[in-house]
Design an enzyme around this catalytic site. Structure first.
Site, PDB file in Angstrom:
ATOM      1  N   ARG A 247      20.926  38.938  10.493  1.00 40.62           N
ATOM      2  CA  ARG A 247      19.995  39.745  11.307  1.00 40.62           C
ATOM      3  C   ARG A 247      19.148  40.567  10.347  1.00 40.62           C
ATOM      4  O   ARG A 247      19.646  41.084   9.345  1.00 40.62           O
ATOM      5  CB  ARG A 247      20.764  40.686  12.243  1.00 40.62           C
ATOM      6  CG  ARG A 247      19.846  41.726  12.874  1.00 40.62           C
ATOM      7  CD  ARG A 247      20.509  42.536  13.942  1.00 40.62           C
ATOM      8  NE  ARG A 247      20.709  41.749  15.145  1.00 40.62           N
ATOM      9  CZ  ARG A 247      21.110  42.275  16.314  1.00 40.62           C
ATOM     10  NH1 ARG A 247      21.345  43.565  16.404  1.00 40.62           N
ATOM     11  NH2 ARG A 247      21.260  41.512  17.371  1.00 40.62           N
TER      12      ARG A 247
ATOM     13  N   LYS B  81      20.710  47.940  -4.053  1.00 42.65           N
ATOM     14  CA  LYS B  81      20.507  48.217  -5.490  1.00 42.65           C
ATOM     15  C   LYS B  81      19.260  47.507  -5.996  1.00 42.65           C
ATOM     16  O   LYS B  81      19.054  47.360  -7.191  1.00 42.65           O
ATOM     17  CB  LYS B  81      21.717  47.730  -6.297  1.00 42.65           C
ATOM     18  CG  LYS B  81      23.007  48.419  -5.940  1.00 42.65           C
ATOM     19  CD  LYS B  81      24.121  47.886  -6.840  1.00 42.65           C
ATOM     20  CE  LYS B  81      25.487  48.300  -6.339  1.00 42.65           C
ATOM     21  NZ  LYS B  81      26.547  47.468  -6.918  1.00 42.65           N
TER      22      LYS B  81
ATOM     23  N   ARG C 264      27.127  44.511  19.621  1.00 41.43           N
ATOM     24  CA  ARG C 264      27.578  43.319  20.305  1.00 41.43           C
ATOM     25  C   ARG C 264      27.452  42.040  19.482  1.00 41.43           C
ATOM     26  O   ARG C 264      28.406  41.289  19.330  1.00 41.43           O
ATOM     27  CB  ARG C 264      26.754  43.093  21.579  1.00 41.43           C
ATOM     28  CG  ARG C 264      27.383  43.563  22.845  1.00 41.43           C
ATOM     29  CD  ARG C 264      26.273  43.820  23.823  1.00 41.43           C
ATOM     30  NE  ARG C 264      25.378  44.805  23.218  1.00 41.43           N
ATOM     31  CZ  ARG C 264      25.555  46.103  23.346  1.00 41.43           C
ATOM     32  NH1 ARG C 264      26.508  46.572  24.075  1.00 41.43           N
ATOM     33  NH2 ARG C 264      24.747  46.955  22.739  1.00 41.43           N
ATOM     34  N   THR C 265      26.257  41.767  18.979  1.00 40.77           N
ATOM     35  CA  THR C 265      26.011  40.447  18.386  1.00 40.77           C
ATOM     36  C   THR C 265      26.928  40.199  17.182  1.00 40.77           C
ATOM     37  O   THR C 265      27.542  39.143  17.067  1.00 40.77           O
ATOM     38  CB  THR C 265      24.532  40.306  17.986  1.00 40.77           C
ATOM     39  OG1 THR C 265      23.734  40.607  19.125  1.00 40.77           O
ATOM     40  CG2 THR C 265      24.212  38.911  17.504  1.00 40.77           C
TER      41      THR C 265
ATOM     42  N   HIS D 169      15.887  35.752  19.215  1.00 36.88           N
ATOM     43  CA  HIS D 169      17.328  36.030  19.299  1.00 36.88           C
ATOM     44  C   HIS D 169      17.934  34.869  20.091  1.00 36.88           C
ATOM     45  O   HIS D 169      18.336  35.014  21.245  1.00 36.88           O
ATOM     46  CB  HIS D 169      17.539  37.371  20.003  1.00 36.88           C
ATOM     47  CG  HIS D 169      18.905  37.963  19.825  1.00 36.88           C
ATOM     48  ND1 HIS D 169      19.976  37.251  19.309  1.00 36.88           N
ATOM     49  CD2 HIS D 169      19.390  39.203  20.095  1.00 36.88           C
ATOM     50  CE1 HIS D 169      21.036  38.039  19.272  1.00 36.88           C
ATOM     51  NE2 HIS D 169      20.704  39.231  19.740  1.00 36.88           N
TER      52      HIS D 169
HETATM   53  N1  ASP Z   1      20.791  43.608  21.528  1.00 36.11           N
HETATM   54  C1  ASP Z   1      19.469  43.046  21.726  1.00 36.11           C
HETATM   55  C2  ASP Z   1      18.801  42.787  20.399  1.00 36.11           C
HETATM   56  O1  ASP Z   1      19.416  42.859  19.377  1.00 36.11           O
HETATM   57  C3  ASP Z   1      18.631  43.858  22.642  1.00 36.11           C
HETATM   58  C4  ASP Z   1      18.279  45.241  22.197  1.00 36.11           C
HETATM   59  O2  ASP Z   1      18.630  45.694  21.099  1.00 36.11           O
HETATM   60  O3  ASP Z   1      17.599  45.902  22.987  1.00 36.11           O
HETATM   61  O4  ASP Z   1      17.626  42.474  20.379  1.00 36.11           O
END
Ligand code: ASP
Length: 291
Positions: free
Chosen positions: A99, A77, A49-50, A127
Site C-alpha cells: 500500500r 533512511k 482492516r486491509t 483498491h
Molecule cells: N479503507 C479504504 C481504503 O483504504 C477506505 C477508506 O480509507 O476510506 O481506501
C-alpha cells in the site's frame, strides 16, 4: 507472472473462480494450501482492516507472513522504493502486498520483483481486493446482480474504493449511480450522477457509503464534516423500511457517513464485508501464488 494492481487485471471468469474458492474457504475454514510460502506485507500508508485482513488470510492458508514496519525500514533512511523492493525480492517471497499513498507505485514495483504484487491500495488510484470483497458480499446477499442499481455516495473523486468498484460492478452488469456534492464528483459522463440522494433512494438496491478522504484534499473543503453529513449521511429517516443493502469499506465516520441506528440495522453489512475480506483475500493469494 500475474499481479493484482487493478480490478481489470482479473477477467470475469477469474473473479467467478475467486468467489467459488472464497465461498469454500468460508464454509470450511483453515487450509494448508500455502504451507511453506512466504508473504510480505509492506504498507507505506496507514491501514487497519486491509493489512490485518491480508495477514489473517495468509495465515489461514498456512503461509508465513513477514510484515514490514515501514517507520523502521530503510525507506525512512533514504533508500529508494525500488531498492527496498529489490531487497525484499531477494529474500524470495511468494507474494508482496503493498500500500502506498502515491497512485501507480504497485504497478511500478511489479517491474522490479519476481513474485506477484498485490495492490493493497494506492493513493486515490485503486483498491482491487476491496471491490472484489464488496461484489462478493453483494452477490451473497442478492444472488443475481445484473441489472441491480447501486448508489455510491460520498467522496467519489478521491476514493480508490470507488474507482475499483465502479469498474468491477459495472462489468458485472450493475448500474452505478454517483451521489456526491459537486467537489467530490468525478468528471465522467459514463455514469448517472446526482447531488441529491433523495432523487434516487426509491430506485436503488444497494448504497455504498464512502469516507470523506480528508488526507487527500489539498485544502479543507467543509468547515465541519457535519455540514456534509446533513445531506449525505445514511440515516434511518432516509432509508426508512426500504429493501436496501448498505455497504461501507471502513473506517466509518459514525454519524457523518452512516448514523448509529443504521450501523446497527441488519441491512448494514459492514462487518460482513470485513469477514468476507478475509475469505476473498485467501482466494486471491491462493490464485496468484498457486495458479
Ligand atoms: N479503507 C479504504 C481504503 O483504504 C477506505 C477508506 O480509507 O476510506 O481506501
Amino acid at each position: 507472472m500475474k499481479h493484482l494492481i487493478n480490478s481489470r487485471d482479473f477477467d470475469i471468469q477469474t473473479i467467478e473462480g475467486i468467489f467459488k474458492k472464497a465461498k469454500t474457504f468460508k464454509e470450511s475454514g483453515f487450509t494448508n494450501l500455502l504451507k511453506d510460502r512466504l508473504i510480505i506485507t509492506i504498507f507505506f500508508e496507514n491501514s487497519t482492516r486491509t493489512k490485518s485482513s491480508f495477514e489473517v488470510a495468509a495465515k489461514r492458508l498456512g503461509a508465513t507472513v513477514v510484515s514490514l514496519d515501514v517507520s523502521q525500514s530503510s525507506s525512512s533512511k533514504g533508500e529508494t522504493l525500488f531498492d527496498t523492493a529489490a531487497n525484499l525480492d531477494a529474500m524470495g517471497p511468494d507474494a508482496i502486498v503493498v500500500r502506498h499513498k502515491n497512485a501507480g507505485v504497485p504497478k511500478i514495483l511489479s517491474n522490479y520483483v519476481n513474485c506477484p504484487i498485490i495492490n493493497g491500495g494506492d493513493g486515490a488510484g485503486a483498491h482491487p481486493t476491496q471491490a472484489i470483497l464488496d461484489l462478493f458480499t453483494i452477490k451473497e446477499e442478492l444472488g443475481k446482480v445484473k441489472g441491480k442499481k447501486i448508489a455510491i455516495v460520498g467522496d467519489i473523486k478521491n476514493s480508490r474504493v470507488a474507482n475499483s468498484n465502479v469498474e468491477l460492478l459495472s462489468r458485472f452488469g450493475l448500474e452505478v449511480i454517483m451521489v456526491a456534492p459537486p467537489h467530490f464528483m468525478p468528471k465522467t459522463k459514463n455514469f448517472r450522477q446526482t447531488h441529491d440522494i433523495n432523487e434516487i433512494i426509491d430506485e436503488v438496491d444497494i448504497i455504498m457509503s464512502l469516507r470523506t478522504q480528508t488526507e487527500r484534499h489539498s485544502n479543507q473543503i467543509y468547515a465541519s464534516l457535519k455540514d456534509y453529513a446533513k445531506d449525505f449521511c445514511i440515516t434511518k429517516e432516509l432509508v426508512k423500511d426500504r429493501n436496501i443493502l448498505l455497504l461501507h469499506p471502513g473506517p466509518v465516520h459514525r454519524n457523518i457517513d452512516i448514523d448509529d441506528d443504521m450501523l446497527k440495522d441488519p441491512r448494514c453489512k459492514v462487518l460482513e464485508q470485513v469477514k468476507n475480506g478475509v475469505f476473498t483475500r485467501m482466494a486471491v493469494l491462493e490464485y496468484l501464488i498457486n495458479g
